[in-house]
Design an enzyme around this catalytic site. Structure first.
Site, PDB file in Angstrom:
ATOM      1  N   ARG A   1      10.841 -10.302 -24.734  1.00 32.16           N
ATOM      2  CA  ARG A   1      10.628  -9.730 -25.401  1.00 32.16           C
ATOM      3  C   ARG A   1      10.380  -9.738 -26.433  1.00 32.16           C
ATOM      4  NH1 ARG A   1      14.940  -6.721 -21.707  1.00 32.16           N
ATOM      5  NH2 ARG A   1      13.008  -5.139 -21.365  1.00 32.16           N
TER       6      ARG A   1
ATOM      7  N   LYS B   1      18.343  -6.023 -23.649  1.00 32.21           N
ATOM      8  CA  LYS B   1      18.420  -4.802 -24.153  1.00 32.21           C
ATOM      9  C   LYS B   1      19.779  -3.745 -23.434  1.00 32.21           C
ATOM     10  CE  LYS B   1      14.292  -1.601 -24.146  1.00 32.21           C
ATOM     11  NZ  LYS B   1      13.081  -0.987 -23.497  1.00 32.21           N
TER      12      LYS B   1
ATOM     13  N   HIS C   1       4.205  -7.306 -26.628  1.00 33.85           N
ATOM     14  CA  HIS C   1       4.784  -6.585 -25.754  1.00 33.85           C
ATOM     15  C   HIS C   1       3.437  -7.527 -24.431  1.00 33.85           C
ATOM     16  CE1 HIS C   1       8.190  -4.523 -24.466  1.00 33.85           C
ATOM     17  NE2 HIS C   1       7.348  -3.885 -23.380  1.00 33.85           N
TER      18      HIS C   1
ATOM     19  N   ARG D   1       3.996  -9.648 -23.186  1.00 36.74           N
ATOM     20  CA  ARG D   1       5.077  -9.986 -22.118  1.00 36.74           C
ATOM     21  C   ARG D   1       4.198  -9.575 -20.768  1.00 36.74           C
ATOM     22  NH1 ARG D   1       9.910  -8.984 -20.466  1.00 36.74           N
ATOM     23  NH2 ARG D   1      10.898  -6.221 -20.162  1.00 36.74           N
TER      24      ARG D   1
ATOM     25  N   HIS E   1      14.218  -5.102 -15.641  1.00 40.74           N
ATOM     26  CA  HIS E   1      13.813  -3.625 -15.263  1.00 40.74           C
ATOM     27  C   HIS E   1      15.137  -3.144 -14.190  1.00 40.74           C
ATOM     28  CE1 HIS E   1       9.207  -4.217 -15.861  1.00 40.74           C
ATOM     29  NE2 HIS E   1      10.013  -4.368 -16.973  1.00 40.74           N
TER      30      HIS E   1
ATOM     31  N   TYR F   1       2.632  -3.860 -11.776  1.00 40.78           N
ATOM     32  CA  TYR F   1       1.766  -5.117 -12.385  1.00 40.78           C
ATOM     33  C   TYR F   1       0.996  -6.178 -11.170  1.00 40.78           C
ATOM     34  CZ  TYR F   1       4.831  -4.691 -16.301  1.00 40.78           C
ATOM     35  OH  TYR F   1       5.517  -4.667 -17.552  1.00 40.78           O
TER      36      TYR F   1
END
Length: 193
Positions: free
Chosen positions: A59, A84, A153, A156, A179, A188
């Protein structure tokens, strides 16, 4: 109104889920070429930044706080990242080519800066996540690439798609991205051939 969906684009008013935008291989090459166009301090930094984000999938705030003392981990394709929610994760990726990084480190040494972060402004100040967004957006705007997302992003998302296209296990991609759900990571799959 069709199909009894109430015109909302989904069932029961749920928000439609969109596939994340990614760069295809030609667009990646185009962005890298644009980033390497200027042989200036900012040009060397931008080229290294694009390669760094595509290799690691970090990130923007994680990349902005990346420290010089973690370079060996980057070059070996294995990073410990506090992300995060203040959660630590291990990011594993194919070891990157070091050419753009070496050029940036040579240029970086010419900047008078006590900062220990890898990426700096032309004035030697740590590069913020907001400034990183501007850098990536401007690079993309100078190309013929048109995406609904134009900041770090996007890179990313592209990193995750590249890893899957290269055969990385879906669970490792999930761990790399931080995640909670495999469903999020599975978006993805098949975005890049």
């Amino acid at each position: 109104l069709t199909g009894g969906q109430g015109g909302r684009g989904g069932r029961g008013g749920t928000k439609p889920h969109r596939l994340p935008p990614v760069l295809d291989h030609a667009e990646i090459d185009q962005l890298r070429t644009e980033a390497k166009r200027f042989e200036t301090i900012a040009g060397y930094r931008d080229a290294a930044l694009v390669d760094f984000l595509l290799a690691t999938g970090l990130r923007a705030h994680e990349a902005a706080s990346f420290r010089l003392d973690a370079l060996n981990g980057y070059l070996s394709g294995r990073l410990r990242v506090i992300g995060k929610g203040n959660k630590e994760r291990l990011v594993r990726f194919p070891p990157p080519a070091a050419e753009s990084l070496e050029l940036w480190l040579t240029a970086r040494r010419r900047l008078p800066s006590p900062a220990d972060t890898l990426f700096l402004t032309d004035q030697g100040k740590p590069l913020s996540a907001a400034f990183m967004y501007l850098v990536i957006r401007r690079l993309i705007e100078r190309t013929t690439i048109h995406k609904p997302q134009v900041g770090p992003h996007l890179l990313r998302h592209t990193a995750a798609s590249l890893w899957l296209a290269q055969g990385m296990d879906l669970r490792q991609v999930q761990a790399n991205m931080g995640h909670r759900s495999m469903v999020v990571t599975s978006r993805y799959l098949h975005l890049l051939e």
